[in-house]
Enzyme design. Structure first.
Site, short mmCIF file in Angstrom:
data_model
loop_
_atom_site.label_atom_id
_atom_site.label_comp_id
_atom_site.label_asym_id
_atom_site.label_seq_id
_atom_site.Cartn_x
_atom_site.Cartn_y
_atom_site.Cartn_z
N ASP A 272 0.68 -1.38 0.20
CA ASP A 272 -0.09 0.27 -0.12
C ASP A 272 1.25 0.98 0.00
OD1 ASP A 272 -2.63 1.14 1.05
OD2 ASP A 272 -1.83 2.50 2.17
N TYR B 237 2.72 9.91 -0.32
CA TYR B 237 3.59 9.32 0.63
C TYR B 237 5.75 9.86 0.47
CZ TYR B 237 -0.21 5.99 2.65
OH TYR B 237 -1.37 5.67 3.17
N LYS C 139 -2.80 6.28 -4.41
CA LYS C 139 -4.00 7.05 -3.82
C LYS C 139 -3.48 8.64 -5.22
CE LYS C 139 -3.75 4.31 0.16
NZ LYS C 139 -2.60 4.50 0.72
N HIS D 267 -7.94 9.79 -2.08
CA HIS D 267 -7.27 9.33 -0.30
C HIS D 267 -7.79 9.76 0.28
CE1 HIS D 267 -2.91 9.13 1.58
NE2 HIS D 267 -3.64 8.40 2.07
#
Ligand SMILES: NC(=O)c1ccc[n+]([C@@H]2O[C@H](COP(=O)([O-])OP(=O)(O)OC[C@H]3O[C@@H](n4cnc5c(N)ncnc54)[C@H](OP(=O)(O)O)[C@@H]3O)[C@@H](O)[C@H]2O)c1
Length: 287
Positions: free
Chosen positions: A49, A54, A82, A115
């Site tokens: 994931d 990130y 996302k 997200h």
């Protein structure tokens, strides 16, 4: 439902297979991210994931490529990314997806998520914004660039609004879900709609692991409190995404297939008072 390992898959509404536990990568970066993901895959994780936010999509792509070089083909590793909140709307989402794929260096993505929903407290046109983002995801799905699409942090009212104009129903909703905070109403809504729930922060970022009840149950089942959390999530039919950069803890998190919690113990965990909540309410967030 009975499973034997993290490699066992569940089926999404479109029948795409999704390995029943994923490896979370939030806060992993640089070489540590590449090494940790490779370790996780070598141990048996087949589901990763990540997210544009990130800042580690490049590392995820690199790790998957290196696993492929070691003999684990790309099509055996399920990867989720996302679209972030500053790229909502059709055009921005399309452009953001292109960058995600350039960083991952993939031919296709397994699962692409919104997200966070745009919500009413910040956007007058929140419904249109979410609908535009979703239209982009639908188009990417129909073009075969992503094999499943879904959302994250959507409450039932965000979902209801999205479904007013959606042609394809989201296949996944990734939400905060752990002992002490599990959003029963959203979970029940998604189950009725055949939308798979994924659990982010399955340990409440570590905050729930010292809870007395979980410690007592860990003694009873001769396992760790982390394993109690993961087992409770799986038995709820929810797919956990534990993050660990430590090999022993990764192994520990994978070993949850040789015991099951009784109905009574499930209920005790269900009824725990609120704890470990991130404080991030999708209707209130300022990011
Ligand atoms: N969609 C969203 O909005 C959203 C939001 C947050 C997170 N996520 C996703 O969900 C994933 C997981 O959530 P998270 O990273 O917030 O937190 P988490 O998985 O609940 O907790 C991670 C923490 O638990 C520790 N830990 C892991 N396994 C353990 C074990 N067996 N025993 C003891 N401690 C253990 C880790 O430390 P070590 O690393 O030192 O082991 C780390 O400090 C993220 O990585 C991300 O992929 C999504």
């Amino acid at each position: 439902m009975e499973w034997e390992s993290v490699k066992d898959s569940w089926a999404l509404a479109n029948q795409k297979k999704i390995p029943c536990m994923g490896y979370g990568t939030w806060l992993l970066s640089g070489e540590e991210a590449v090494d940790s993901i490779k370790k996780a895959v070598r141990l048996g994780f087949r589901h990763i994931d990540t997210a544009a936010f990130y800042g580690n999509e490049e590392e995820v792509g690199k790790a998957v490529q290196q696993c492929q070089d070691e003999g684990i083909p790309r099509n055996q590793i399920f990867v989720t990314s996302k679209v972030w909140n500053d790229n909502r709307g059709y055009e921005n989402t399309m452009a953001s997806f292109k960058k995600t794929m350039e960083r991952l260096k993939f031919q296709y993505l397994d699962l692409f998520l919104i997200h966070w929903p745009a919500s009413e407290n910040r956007f007058e046109n929140w419904k249109e914004l979410n609908a535009g983002t979703w239209r982009a995801l639908e188009e990417l799905y129909e073009a075969g660039k992503v094999e499943a699409i879904g959302v994250s942090n959507f409450k039932p009212h965000h979902m209801e609004a999205l479904l007013e104009t959606a042609n394809i129903k989201p296949m996944v909703n990734q939400i905060e879900f752990h002992p002490g905070f599990w959003q029963k109403e959203t979970v029940e809504y998604c189950k009725r709609q055949e939308i798979l729930i994924e659990a982010w922060s399955p340990f409440g970022r570590g905050a729930v692991l010292e809870q007395e009840l979980l410690k007592n149950l860990a003694k009873k089942y001769d396992c760790s409190t982390a394993q109690i959390c993961l087992r409770w999530e799986l038995q709820h039919g929810v797919l956990p995404l534990p993050k660990s950069s430590n090999e022993d803890r990764m192994k520990n998190n994978m070993q949850v297939f040789d015991f099951s919690l009784t109905e009574e113990d499930m209920k005790q965990i269900d009824e725990m008072p609120i704890c470990g909540f991130s404080g991030e309410d999708p209707d209130q967030i300022e990011f």
